[in-house]
Motif scaffolding. Structure first.
Motif, PDB file in Angstrom:
ATOM      1  N   LEU A   4       0.831  -1.147  -0.084  1.00  0.00           N
ATOM      2  CA  LEU A   4       0.050  -0.060  -0.048  1.00  0.00           C
ATOM      3  C   LEU A   4       1.038   1.340   0.026  1.00  0.00           C
ATOM      4  N   TYR A   5       0.471   1.997  -0.872  1.00  0.00           N
ATOM      5  CA  TYR A   5       1.407   3.458  -1.162  1.00  0.00           C
ATOM      6  C   TYR A   5       0.059   4.555  -0.560  1.00  0.00           C
ATOM      7  N   ILE A   6       0.752   5.328   0.294  1.00  0.00           N
ATOM      8  CA  ILE A   6      -0.128   6.438   0.427  1.00  0.00           C
ATOM      9  C   ILE A   6       0.578   7.772   0.124  1.00  0.00           C
ATOM     10  N   GLU A  40      -9.915  12.522   5.341  1.00  0.00           N
ATOM     11  CA  GLU A  40     -11.282  11.824   4.871  1.00  0.00           C
ATOM     12  C   GLU A  40     -11.186  10.950   3.711  1.00  0.00           C
ATOM     13  N   GLY A  41     -10.501  11.506   2.592  1.00  0.00           N
ATOM     14  CA  GLY A  41     -10.413  10.752   1.295  1.00  0.00           C
ATOM     15  C   GLY A  41      -9.641   9.683   1.467  1.00  0.00           C
ATOM     16  N   VAL A  42      -8.716   9.582   2.281  1.00  0.00           N
ATOM     17  CA  VAL A  42      -7.594   8.427   2.330  1.00  0.00           C
ATOM     18  C   VAL A  42      -8.391   7.258   3.206  1.00  0.00           C
ATOM     19  N   VAL A  43      -8.905   7.862   4.250  1.00  0.00           N
ATOM     20  CA  VAL A  43      -9.678   6.797   5.318  1.00  0.00           C
ATOM     21  C   VAL A  43     -10.796   6.142   4.403  1.00  0.00           C
ATOM     22  N   ARG A  44     -11.453   6.896   3.424  1.00  0.00           N
ATOM     23  CA  ARG A  44     -12.548   6.100   2.586  1.00  0.00           C
ATOM     24  C   ARG A  44     -11.724   5.289   1.814  1.00  0.00           C
ATOM     25  N   ASP A  45     -10.802   5.444   1.153  1.00  0.00           N
ATOM     26  CA  ASP A  45     -10.230   4.592   0.230  1.00  0.00           C
ATOM     27  C   ASP A  45      -9.529   3.641   0.931  1.00  0.00           C
ATOM     28  N   ILE A  46      -8.973   3.594   2.126  1.00  0.00           N
ATOM     29  CA  ILE A  46      -8.414   2.445   3.046  1.00  0.00           C
ATOM     30  C   ILE A  46      -9.580   1.573   2.925  1.00  0.00           C
ATOM     31  N   GLU A  47     -10.674   2.196   3.227  1.00  0.00           N
ATOM     32  CA  GLU A  47     -11.838   1.331   3.613  1.00  0.00           C
ATOM     33  C   GLU A  47     -12.431   0.496   2.162  1.00  0.00           C
ATOM     34  N   MET A 289       7.332  -6.163 -10.095  1.00  0.00           N
ATOM     35  CA  MET A 289       6.011  -6.403 -10.785  1.00  0.00           C
ATOM     36  C   MET A 289       4.998  -6.980  -9.552  1.00  0.00           C
ATOM     37  N   GLN A 290       4.974  -6.599  -8.557  1.00  0.00           N
ATOM     38  CA  GLN A 290       4.204  -7.117  -7.402  1.00  0.00           C
ATOM     39  C   GLN A 290       3.002  -6.159  -7.394  1.00  0.00           C
ATOM     40  N   SER A 291       2.048  -6.423  -6.619  1.00  0.00           N
ATOM     41  CA  SER A 291       0.515  -5.784  -6.839  1.00  0.00           C
ATOM     42  C   SER A 291       0.842  -4.586  -5.605  1.00  0.00           C
ATOM     43  N   TYR A 292       0.412  -3.300  -5.855  1.00  0.00           N
ATOM     44  CA  TYR A 292       0.232  -2.371  -4.768  1.00  0.00           C
ATOM     45  C   TYR A 292      -0.874  -1.498  -5.310  1.00  0.00           C
ATOM     46  N   ILE A 293      -1.209  -1.015  -4.077  1.00  0.00           N
ATOM     47  CA  ILE A 293      -2.552  -0.033  -4.265  1.00  0.00           C
ATOM     48  C   ILE A 293      -1.923   1.304  -3.699  1.00  0.00           C
ATOM     49  N   GLY A 294      -2.233   2.402  -4.675  1.00  0.00           N
ATOM     50  CA  GLY A 294      -1.926   3.727  -4.468  1.00  0.00           C
ATOM     51  C   GLY A 294      -3.262   4.496  -4.155  1.00  0.00           C
ATOM     52  N   TRP A 330     -11.341  16.872  -6.714  1.00  0.00           N
ATOM     53  CA  TRP A 330     -11.871  15.649  -7.213  1.00  0.00           C
ATOM     54  C   TRP A 330     -11.693  14.335  -6.211  1.00  0.00           C
ATOM     55  N   TYR A 331     -10.498  14.235  -5.822  1.00  0.00           N
ATOM     56  CA  TYR A 331     -10.028  13.428  -4.970  1.00  0.00           C
ATOM     57  C   TYR A 331     -10.846  13.276  -3.778  1.00  0.00           C
TER      58      TYR A 331
END
Ligand code: SAM
Ligand code: SF4
Length: 420
Positions: A4-6, A40-47, A289-294, A330-331
């Motif tokens: 996970l990348y924040i 708030e946006g980050v918390v929403r996306d983590i969920e 090339m392993q999976s990550y979420i940004g 937008w984010y």
């Protein structure tokens, strides 16, 4: 496993040379609200992601920027705790946070508090942007510290180092020093160059990131030929507030690199040097090339294997890349991917990216035959030509680069691959 990348887009001030997507703090204050909305946006996306993959295990968690330290320790810890609620951190191998050294005391406090709070994480890595020992460059770039100040900071850092934290120091070869009458290139003064050498020799830093000043944008994209490989570039840099010269940049990079290698750090990637076992694990996730979420404005994600298969648009593909909107508004409104940023990878795309990344990282490609579908037809002749120039060694199954190749890798790797 997933990573996970924040992305934290805020900075104190925008540095004159930087082309990352950042929002200077002066735009945020006095409406501190923008940071609240961002969280708030980050918390929403983590969920969102945690629920989608049913509390998946994380391999690495990385806060990059921008300047994550600007959030302060309370917000950083609030976000980490939220991640712990929606992701399984029992297998976490590394937590990383990028910090600007200023303000010193606050940054040292963040380092100490986070290292002590998350005792269960085997490694807590702090990447510190030192950038240069040249006061003129620091000041023209709007960095808020001097060479003198940074010495005090590094001394304190040394005192708080323990076996679980890993310190990485970032430097940039700016190429803005002077040439002597004998045409020797001098960057910094002698005392500063010796200081750099002694910091490297002391072994106090676990790793270094050494960059050449890059003007991201069109030129960089042309070099790699494929926009999608160049996922780190963001905005065009219109100018830097001091003179710089490509030839000087190269010499400066080589000299700093020699000091680092002389102190027994090993180059494990184009811009990264570390003691064995202290390489950035998160960085290797990208490069292998392993999976990550940004998460966060302008953050990029790459999902492959089982994670890609769970997204309807990526079903049956080799992987998917996409980038969040660069507009913080937008984010904050809804998690919105950058228009046209989604790339679904075919087998050929996957092979091309793997080839680039293998060269960039390990300097060698095993199982060369697997890349046959993406090589240009005169590959053998090209390889022989490069081998004659001592840039690489190859046989039927393996290609291995010399250090010189690593500095040139982008241009030469492009020549070997068939893009259309
Ligand atoms: C996103 S920054 C985060 C670090 C932190 N914000 C700081 O500046 O201290 C990551 C690193 O990218 C490097 N960087 C930024 N702009 C660059 C440029 N134009 N060329 C080369 N490297 C650059 C710097 O070394 C910086 O520390
Ligand atoms: S170098 Fe770091 S502090 Fe400076 S603008 Fe870029 S991200 Fe921000």
């Amino acid at each position: 496993m997933l990573s996970l990348y924040i992305h934290v887009p805020f900075c104190d001030k925008k540095c004159g040379y930087c082309s990352f997507f950042v929002i200077p703090k002066e735009w945020v204050d006095p409406q501190q609200k923008m940071i609240e909305w961002y969280v708030e946006g980050v918390v929403r996306d983590i969920e969102h992601w945690g629920k989608l993959y049913d509390k998946p295990a994380l391999k690495t968690l990385y806060f990059g920027g921008g300047t994550p330290g600007i959030l302060g320790k309370k917000i950083l810890m609030k976000i980490i705790d939220h991640v712990a609620e929606y992701f399984d951190l029992s297998y976490l191998e590394e937590l990383s946070i990028e910090l600007n050294p200023n303000p010193h005391d606050e940054m040292l406090d963040i380092i100490q508090t986070i290292t002590q709070t998350y005792k269960e994480f085997p490694r807590v890595r702090f990447s510190l942007g030192i950038q240069s020992f040249d006061d003129r460059i620091l000041s023209l770039s709007s960095r808020q510290y001097s060479f003198e100040g940074i010495q005090g900071f590094l001394r304190s850092l040394r005192e708080i180092k323990d076996s679980r934290n890993v310190f990485n120091l970032d430097f940039i070869a700016f190429g803005s020093g002077e040439r002597t009458r004998e045409d020797e290139y001098l960057f910094w003064d002698r005392a500063r160059r010796e200081r750099f050498q002694s910091i490297a020799a002391s072994g106090f830093a676990d790793s270094f990131s050494l960059y050449t000043l890059e003007l991201f944008g069109g030129a960089q994209r042309e070099k790699t030929k494929r926009k999608e490989i160049d996922w780190q570039s963001h905005l065009d840099l219109s100018h830097v507030p001091f003179e710089t010269d490509q030839e000087k940049i190269t010499v400066e990079f080589q000299r700093l690199k020699e000091h680092i290698l002389d102190a027994w750090y090993r180059r494990y990637e184009l811009s990264n040097f570390a003691y064995p076992g202290k390489e950035s694990i998160h960085n290797m996730v990208y490069r292998t090339m392993q999976s990550y979420i940004g998460i966060g404005p302008s953050a990029s994600s790459f999902l492959t294997g089982e994670y890609a298969q769970q997204l309807p648009e990526a079903k049956g593909s080799y992987g998917i890349r996409f980038t969040e909107s660069t507009s913080i508004f937008w984010y904050m409104k809804e998690s919105s991917r950058e228009k046209d940023s989604t790339i679904i990878l075919s087998e050929k795309d996957y092979l091309i990216e793997s080839f680039f990344l293998a060269l960039r990282t390990a300097r060698w490609v095993k199982n060369l035959q697997a890349f046959a579908p993406v090589f240009v037809s005169n590959r053998k002749a090209l390889l022989e030509q490069f081998a004659d120039q001592w840039l690489l060694h190859f046989d039927d199954d393996t290609l291995k680069l010399t250090d010189e190749w690593l500095d040139l890798y982008n241009g030469i790797a492009s020549e070997l691959l068939e893009f259309s």
